[in-house]
Enzyme design. Structure first.
Site, mmCIF file in Angstrom:
data_model
loop_
_atom_site.group_PDB
_atom_site.id
_atom_site.type_symbol
_atom_site.label_atom_id
_atom_site.label_comp_id
_atom_site.label_asym_id
_atom_site.label_seq_id
_atom_site.Cartn_x
_atom_site.Cartn_y
_atom_site.Cartn_z
ATOM 1 C CD GLU A 1 -49.079 67.067 38.626
ATOM 2 O OE1 GLU A 1 -48.086 66.926 39.039
ATOM 3 O OE2 GLU A 1 -49.735 67.853 38.501
ATOM 4 C CG ASP B 1 -41.109 64.717 46.050
ATOM 5 O OD1 ASP B 1 -40.960 64.813 44.767
ATOM 6 O OD2 ASP B 1 -41.900 63.822 46.287
#
Length: 247
Positions: free
Chosen positions: A8, A128
């Site tokens: 990330e 998500d």
């Protein structure tokens, strides 16, 4: 089962987040391109990359991401800020192996289904989940969908995969987390990639035996060194079939 070492990026640096809090990143002082090369050298066949700046509409990491795509030595599954057809196709043209779409799918599901048809094996849906709801806009906005209804809306779409992230996964109830991913994976025919669930090799062992889990993203655990890429790959390999001795 495919292991996706996960990186990330925020402001050009490798970071990890707790429950998606973009304003409180843990910064890892490593070179992103060299880290990506390390994933490949360890035997990974894919890697996953998320651009947190792109979620905010900031393209400052573009050059770095292109360097990672060119230098990693393995295909890159790229997510973050894919809010338009142009953005998705831009990154496909730049060499991303797959592009991950989240918020855009909630806003324009028809467009995302069209993209999946036009780019076979390159579009991944991201789902998500937080407290029983699908979240959008970088985990900040509830989409007012249950994950079950959301997945049903995309039934039959030719996605390369569906990433299911349990944002609640920082809690200690491992069985509840595994129950959620098992339940949702059972509802779809597309391959499911589990995200946010791996802290150590035991978690991979559990996921390995859940039907329709085709892959697992492993990020924070790699940077914290609670598991290595090599160990993750070893655990994910299928067990050899027992062979009866010839009499």
């Amino acid at each position: 089962m495919i292991i996706y070492p996960t990186m990330e990026i925020q402001n050009g640096r490798c970071v990890t987040l707790e429950k998606g809090r973009l304003d409180e990143p843990m910064i890892w002082h490593v070179d992103p391109v060299e880290t990506a090369k390390g994933f490949a050298a360890s035997g990974a066949e894919w890697m996953h990359l998320t651009d947190f700046n792109a979620i905010e509409g900031d393209d400052s990491n573009d050059e770095l991401i292109q360097d990672i795509i060119r230098g990693a030595g393995i295909p890159v599954q790229l997510g973050g800020g894919m809010r338009s057809r142009e953005q998705v196709e831009y990154w496909i043209d730049k060499g991303a192996g797959r592009v991950v779409i989240g918020t855009l799918a909630a806003r324009d599901p028809q467009l995302v289904q069209e993209l999946a048809k036009h780019h076979p094996d390159q579009i991944v849906l991201s789902v998500d989940v937080f407290q029983g709801q699908v979240m959008t806009d970088g985990w900040r906005q509830s989409g007012a969908f249950t994950p079950e209804a959301y997945l049903e809306a995309f039934e039959g779409a030719p996605f390369a995969g569906i990433i299911i992230t349990d944002i609640d996964s920082d809690v200690s109830d491992t069985e509840a987390q595994m129950g959620l991913i098992s339940h949702l994976a059972s509802l779809v025919k597309q391959p499911v990639i589990a995200s946010g669930l791996v802290r150590n090799a035991d978690d991979i062992s559990r996921l390995k035996y859940i039907s329709n889990i085709s892959g697992v993203q492993v990020g924070r655990a790699l940077f914290r060194k609670t598991i290595s890429v090599e160990d993750a790959l070893a655990v994910a390999r299928p067990e050899p079939e027992p062979v009866a001795e010839f009499q």
